[in-house]
Each structure stands twice: as C-alpha cells, then as structure tokens.
Design a protein around this motif. Structure first.
Motif, PDB file in Angstrom:
ATOM      1  N   ALA B   5       0.786  -1.371  -0.021  1.00 36.73           N
ATOM      2  CA  ALA B   5       0.022  -0.085  -0.037  1.00 36.73           C
ATOM      3  C   ALA B   5       0.980   1.320  -0.066  1.00 36.73           C
ATOM      4  CB  ALA B   5      -0.910  -0.029   1.241  1.00 36.73           C
ATOM      5  N   LEU B   8       2.385   1.576  -3.558  1.00 32.75           N
ATOM      6  CA  LEU B   8       1.398   2.218  -4.449  1.00 32.75           C
ATOM      7  C   LEU B   8       1.155   3.667  -4.055  1.00 32.75           C
ATOM      8  CD1 LEU B   8       0.393   0.822  -6.916  1.00 32.75           C
ATOM      9  CD2 LEU B   8       1.141  -0.707  -5.382  1.00 32.75           C
ATOM     10  N   MET B   9       1.166   4.276  -2.888  1.00 36.98           N
ATOM     11  CA  MET B   9       0.669   5.332  -2.633  1.00 36.98           C
ATOM     12  C   MET B   9       1.713   6.489  -3.063  1.00 36.98           C
ATOM     13  SD  MET B   9      -0.590   7.231   1.023  1.00 36.98           S
ATOM     14  CE  MET B   9       1.184   7.684   1.955  1.00 36.98           C
ATOM     15  N   SER B  12       1.690   6.693  -6.908  1.00 35.47           N
ATOM     16  CA  SER B  12       0.642   7.502  -7.498  1.00 35.47           C
ATOM     17  C   SER B  12       1.047   9.017  -7.021  1.00 35.47           C
ATOM     18  CB  SER B  12      -0.519   7.067  -6.552  1.00 35.47           C
ATOM     19  OG  SER B  12      -0.909   5.762  -6.627  1.00 35.47           O
ATOM     20  N   LEU B  13       1.513   9.174  -6.151  1.00 33.07           N
ATOM     21  CA  LEU B  13       1.703  10.554  -5.503  1.00 33.07           C
ATOM     22  C   LEU B  13       3.012  11.159  -6.603  1.00 33.07           C
ATOM     23  CD1 LEU B  13       1.767  10.773  -1.758  1.00 33.07           C
ATOM     24  CD2 LEU B  13       0.203  12.059  -3.308  1.00 33.07           C
ATOM     25  N   VAL B  15       3.922  10.025  -9.509  1.00 36.05           N
ATOM     26  CA  VAL B  15       3.584  10.013 -11.011  1.00 36.05           C
ATOM     27  C   VAL B  15       2.755  11.280 -11.190  1.00 36.05           C
ATOM     28  CG1 VAL B  15       2.132   9.182 -12.640  1.00 36.05           C
ATOM     29  CG2 VAL B  15       3.782   7.600 -11.360  1.00 36.05           C
ATOM     30  N   LEU B  16       1.581  11.481 -10.396  1.00 37.75           N
ATOM     31  CA  LEU B  16       0.816  12.719 -10.482  1.00 37.75           C
ATOM     32  C   LEU B  16       1.204  14.061 -10.163  1.00 37.75           C
ATOM     33  CD1 LEU B  16      -2.624  10.864  -9.779  1.00 37.75           C
ATOM     34  CD2 LEU B  16      -1.748  11.399 -11.870  1.00 37.75           C
ATOM     35  N   TRP B  17       1.767  14.066  -8.990  1.00 38.77           N
ATOM     36  CA  TRP B  17       2.454  15.272  -8.410  1.00 38.77           C
ATOM     37  C   TRP B  17       3.730  15.643  -9.248  1.00 38.77           C
ATOM     38  CZ3 TRP B  17       0.302  19.229  -5.484  1.00 38.77           C
ATOM     39  CH2 TRP B  17      -0.733  18.681  -4.930  1.00 38.77           C
ATOM     40  N   GLY B  19       4.245  14.803 -12.321  1.00 42.55           N
ATOM     41  CA  GLY B  19       3.559  15.205 -13.844  1.00 42.55           C
ATOM     42  C   GLY B  19       3.349  16.732 -13.618  1.00 42.55           C
ATOM     43  N   LEU B  20       2.784  16.700 -12.516  1.00 38.94           N
ATOM     44  CA  LEU B  20       2.147  18.434 -12.264  1.00 38.94           C
ATOM     45  C   LEU B  20       3.823  19.330 -12.204  1.00 38.94           C
ATOM     46  CD1 LEU B  20       0.453  20.937 -11.804  1.00 38.94           C
ATOM     47  CD2 LEU B  20       0.279  20.038  -9.518  1.00 38.94           C
ATOM     48  N   SER B  23       5.038  19.587 -15.705  1.00 38.86           N
ATOM     49  CA  SER B  23       4.518  20.352 -16.762  1.00 38.86           C
ATOM     50  C   SER B  23       4.658  21.920 -16.434  1.00 38.86           C
ATOM     51  CB  SER B  23       2.975  19.986 -16.809  1.00 38.86           C
ATOM     52  OG  SER B  23       2.439  20.154 -15.845  1.00 38.86           O
ATOM     53  N   ILE B  24       4.716  22.101 -14.885  1.00 38.11           N
ATOM     54  CA  ILE B  24       4.984  23.610 -14.390  1.00 38.11           C
ATOM     55  C   ILE B  24       6.487  23.866 -14.944  1.00 38.11           C
ATOM     56  CG2 ILE B  24       5.477  25.073 -12.380  1.00 38.11           C
ATOM     57  CD1 ILE B  24       3.015  23.542 -11.156  1.00 38.11           C
ATOM     58  N   ALA B  26       8.088  22.882 -17.360  1.00 39.04           N
ATOM     59  CA  ALA B  26       8.156  22.918 -19.030  1.00 39.04           C
ATOM     60  C   ALA B  26       7.411  24.388 -19.339  1.00 39.04           C
ATOM     61  CB  ALA B  26       6.975  22.121 -19.733  1.00 39.04           C
TER      62      ALA B  26
END
Lengths: 520, 58
Positions: B5, B8-9, B12-13, B15-17, B19-20, B23-24, B26
């Motif tokens: 767990a 995976l937590m 997830s964090l 990958v998504l944070w 990615g954010l 992108s910021i 960039a």
C-alpha cells in the motif's frame, strides 16, 4: 432585425483571460469540482485500490488529455463558445454546440443545489448541528424528504427554506461574477478561491493523516488488487473517471479556450491543468480515506464495513459523522464544507459561462443581460425542481442521465463528427502545434479519432444496458422515463430549437488563424 | 500500512504530482512560442500585451 442591422459576432475585441496564470487557475477551478473530492476516492477503492493508478494513468494520457486538447483546439481556433465555434468548423455542427449548452444548463440547474447544501452544512459545522444521526439529519431534518423510493409523492412543491435561501445566494453570486466578465469576474474569483481551496483542503488532509486509524484507511485505498487489471469494467471506470473529472466534451473547455489570445500557448497549460486536477484528486483520496479510517476506528468496524463512501452520501452523511468524532470538529467541518462550496462554485461558474456566452453570441445580448437572464431562469428552475421535498430524488436522477448519457453522447459526437465525418483532426493538430510549445504527434489524432470514441461508446452502451435492465436506485420506471430519459429528449429538443433560431449577430464572417493547407 | 500500500501510494503521488511539477517546469521555461505563422497580429501575443487595451488601425 434586417440583415443590414446585423453585426459581426465580434463587434468588439473578444474578452480574454489576462494571461497564462489566469487561464490555468480558471481551467483548474472548473475541472476541480465535487467529483474530485467525492467520486475519485470511492472509484479507486472499488476498482483495484492502488492498482487503479495504472488504468487511471493510461486513461488520462490516452483519452482525458487528448480530448481536452481537442476542446482547446476547437474553441481557440474558432473563437466562440460551443455553438459558434462548432458552426465555424461546419455550419451544421452548430446543433452539437447547442446540445452541449443544453447539457450545461441542465447540470447548472442542479449543481447549484449541491453547493447550496454545502453552504448550509458549512454553517451547521460551527455547532455540529447534525447531531448523532447524520443520515436522519440530512434526509429528514434538512431536506425534509417526502416519502419517495417506492411510494408517493414523486413531485411536490413543498419548498424547503433551508435549501431555498442558500440556493438563492448561490445564484445571486453566480450572476454577479459572470456579469463582471471573464477577466474581472471569473478569473478574479478563481485567483482567490483556488489557493484558498488548496489551503483549506490541504489543512484538512494533513490533519486527517494524524488521526488514529488513518493508516487503515490508506491501506484500504492503496492496497493493490492486480487481478482487476483483467476486468474490462475497471478500465471503463478508469476512462469514465478521467473523462468526467476533466470536464471535457460538453463545451466548457471550448468556451474557456476561446477567451485566450490568438497566439496563446495551449498544450503546456493544458498539461498543467490536467495534472493539477489529478494531483488534487489523489490528494483528496488520501484525505478522505484517512478520515474514513478514523471513522471506522471510532466505530470499531473495518473500513470495508463502512457505508456511504462516495457521492453526496459521503459528503453529507458520512463526513458529518466523522467531523463530530474529530477533535476540533467544527473547524474541520467548516474547512471541509467550505472546500466543497469553493470547488463547486468555481465549476458552476464555468458551466453557466458556457450558456451565457452562447446566448451573448447568438442573440447579441450584452454580458450583463446574458448573465442576468440565464441566471434568473436557471435559478427559478433550480428552486422549482430541486429545493422541494422531492428535490434529492429528482437531482439524483437528472444527474445520472445528464452525465452518463448526455455528456458521453456529446463527446462521442465531437470525436466522430470532427474525426471521421469531417476529417478535421489534422487541422486541429496543426492548430495546436502552431501556437503551442509542446507539440502533439499523430498519436493524438489516434486517441481522439479511434481510441476515445471506442472507449466512450463502450461506456455508453454498458450504462444504457444497465439503466434499461436494472433501472436506477429502485425508483419507479415511469419516473425514470420522465425525469431521466426525458432529460435526454429535452437536450435534443433544445439543441434543435436553438439551432433553428435566427442569429442576431453574423457568425460566419470569420477567418481561422493560422491558415491551414491553403484554406482557413 | 502494508508495504504494498505504501509503495502504491508513493508511486501515485510521484507520478501525478511529478507530472504536475514537470508540466509547470515546462511552461515556466518556455511560456510561449516566439515565432508564429504569418497573420494573427491583430490579436496580440502575451509578450506585448499591456494592461490597457490597445487601439489598432483596421
């Protein structure tokens, strides 16, 4: 009005966001809504827990973001809200634009009601007015639900003042913000509310992590069940989640992109918007499940035994119970319901803006006229249909059909008509690449033309089969026909009627920039 | 929490944070293009847009 009196669709310079930041915050404010808080955590939990991140991410990259870019390209290249922009793509596409406007109108009418509930509960937080029986408080004391779900009456005009008053406030605020304009109203609110939302919700999540039992909640949310990867329903759930959470396919992002300068970057801000939205929802998931773990701990049950972990049930029945158990409960209740109000209000503004902008463009109404007329009509319908003792059931039903049938049909139509029938995706890709700093390759066209519509069609068919075979929530069949399928019929009728009405402002004198393949 | 767990937590964090964050980065590095196809001048680019509206001859 004679032709001589008709003016072009842009008699003055089109309204614009003041810049990159204003646009990004407004688009994030639109995308981050109630679904991020109450839909994502439950969906992830029920579809593989930690393993859900894999289909979710794939869905985000292959459907959510590509369709978001398609919306941006249409709105930005053809500089109009959905009906005007789509008409400029091809005259008869205007109908699809009005279908999207109709969806936004219907959603706005009930979405405002949920914000009104959250506003009431924000006030109730201060003295934890819901007491011990939170279910009874929400459905009985607060909504004063008539006996539905198997018995009469299905419709009453018994208004509930505790809903009606905050609802009127929500609509008054909406009208005031939209009348102030894109840069001075919409954008300013998002500039203030977005950081406030992060602060309020962030405080709540961090506090929740330190509650006893929080680890059990996170265990429940993140423990992976890899077997689900072979289950097509999990993939459908992942695609649905990324699709709904980004607010794509029904005109909002077309409208917002139309308020960007012609030379504005599109794809890079789009990625920031998409990842902000997803980052927020996984963050919300952690907060919600840490809280649920605490509630299970207090009640001496397992997290799996808790009921009401998604949707309004989570927010208005489970969360109040959790808040009551928390130390300094009133503070965290206020933070939670305040967050719901802010997230919901920013999304509502974007939804109503679609309706307001399209009426301004077609009928030559001023911004203030459109905000006031659209706002007042929506408010009256909101009050009549959803602030009564039968409001909850009506809301639940209309929401189910407007979202799962209306929006999905609209998105499939966008992809199929633009990609297959008119073959305009290459032009949209050219447009994105001409103004953006991050280019999109042919993979984007594949996602929009092939993958997106196929997955969306699978979602639509499985939902229709389930609604026809199993009904919904045990409500009476005739009621679902009238309020559910009736809503869908209404969307089509509204689209037809509004398309046939005469443009008071000339829509077709327009040159798309930059010129594509020798024609604009 | 179980190690699966937690893993995976964190994934997830990240990958998504992540990615954010990416992108910021960039968009901060390259907020806008510097060259565009011909035309489009009437609607100015962000780099030359003052706060006050500018009147253009048409």
């Amino acid at each position: 009005m004679s032709d001589a009196q008709r003016t072009t669709a842009e008699p003055e310079k089109r309204e614009e966001f003041s810049g990159q930041l204003g646009f990004i915050l407004s688009a994030v404010g639109s995308a981050v809504g109630l679904g991020n808080i109450w839909r994502f955590p439950g969906v992830a939990y029920e579809n593989g827990g930690g393993a859900f991140i894999v289909p979710y991410l794939i869905a985000l990259l292959t459907a959510g973001i590509p369709i978001l870019f398609l919306d941006y390209a249409v709105g930005h290249r053809f500089r109009g809200s959905a009906p005007l922009a789509l008409r400029r793509v091809k005259r008869w596409l205007e109908g699809l634009g009005w279908f999207q406007v109709a969806i936004c109108f219907v959603i706005a009418v009930y979405y405002a009601v949920i914000i009104a509930w959250a506003l009431s509960f924000f006030v109730y937080s201060f003295d934890l007015r819901w007491g011990d029986d939170t279910v009874g408080f929400f459905t009985g004391d607060y909504l004063q639900l008539a006996d539905v779900g198997g018995a009469d009456p299905w419709f009453t005009l018994d208004f509930v003042p505790a809903v009606l008053i905050p609802l009127a406030l929500v609509w008054a605020a909406t009208i005031a913000v939209l009348a102030a304009g894109v840069a001075k109203g919409l954008e300013k609110i998002n500039l203030v509310f977005m950081p406030l939302l992060l602060l309020a919700f962030g405080t709540l999540v961090v506090r929740a992590l330190f509650l006893p039992g929080a680890a059990d909640g996170l265990n429940a949310l993140f423990t992976p069940d890899w077997a689900v990867m072979a289950d097509p329903n999990v993939w459908i759930a992942a695609y649905s989640q990324t699709f709904f959470t980004l607010s794509v396919g029904f005109g909002i992002m077309i409208t917002y992109a139309s308020y960007r300068a012609r030379r504005a970057n599109l794809t890079s801000p789009g990625l920031v918007v998409a990842f902000s939205n997803s980052a927020f929802e996984v963050f919300a998931g952690i907060g919600v499940f840490a809280g649920l773990g605490f509630l299970a701990h207090q009640e001496g049950v397992g997290v799996a035994d808790l009921e009401g972990i998604t949707g309004p049930t989570l927010a208005f029945m489970t969360f109040p119970a959790l808040v009551s158990e928390m130390p300094a409960g009133p503070v965290f209740g206020a933070l939670f319901f305040g967050s719901l109000v802010m997230a919901g209000f920013m999304s509502l503004l974007s939804i109503v803006q679609v309706v307001s902008a399209s009426f301004q463009e077609k009928f030559g109404w001023s911004r203030r006229q459109a905000s006031l007329r659209v706002g007042v009509v929506s408010a009256v319908l909101s009050v009549l249909a959803f602030s009564t003792t039968t409001g909850l059931v009506a809301l639940d039903t209309v929401d189910q059909w407007a979202n799962n049938i209306g929006i999905v049909v609209s998105a499939i139509a966008m992809c199929v008509l633009l990609g297959w029938v008119l073959r305009r995706t290459e032009e949209m890709r050219f447009h994105l690449n001409a103004v953006s700093t991050i280019g999109v390759g042919r993979w984007w066209a594949f996602c929009v033309v092939v993958l997106g519509p196929v997955v969306l069609a699978a979602m639509l068919v499985s939902r229709i089969v389930s609604l026809v075979q199993d009904g919904y929530e045990g409500y009476a069949g005739w009621y679902l026909v009238v309020m559910g399928w009736g809503t869908v019929v209404l969307l089509f009728v509204a689209a037809l009627v509004l398309t046939r009405m005469r443009w008071r402002v000339e829509p077709d004198v327009y040159d798309a920039w930059p010129t594509f393949g020798g024609k604009s | 929490m179980s190690s699966a767990a937690i893993t995976l937590m964190v994934i997830s964090l990240v990958v998504l944070w992540g990615g954010l964050a990416a992108s910021i980065v960039a968009i901060v590095r390259r907020p806008d293009r510097t060259e565009w196809p011909p035309g489009g001048e009437l609607e100015r680019g962000p780099e030359d847009r003052p706060d006050e509206p500018v009147e253009h001859d048409t």
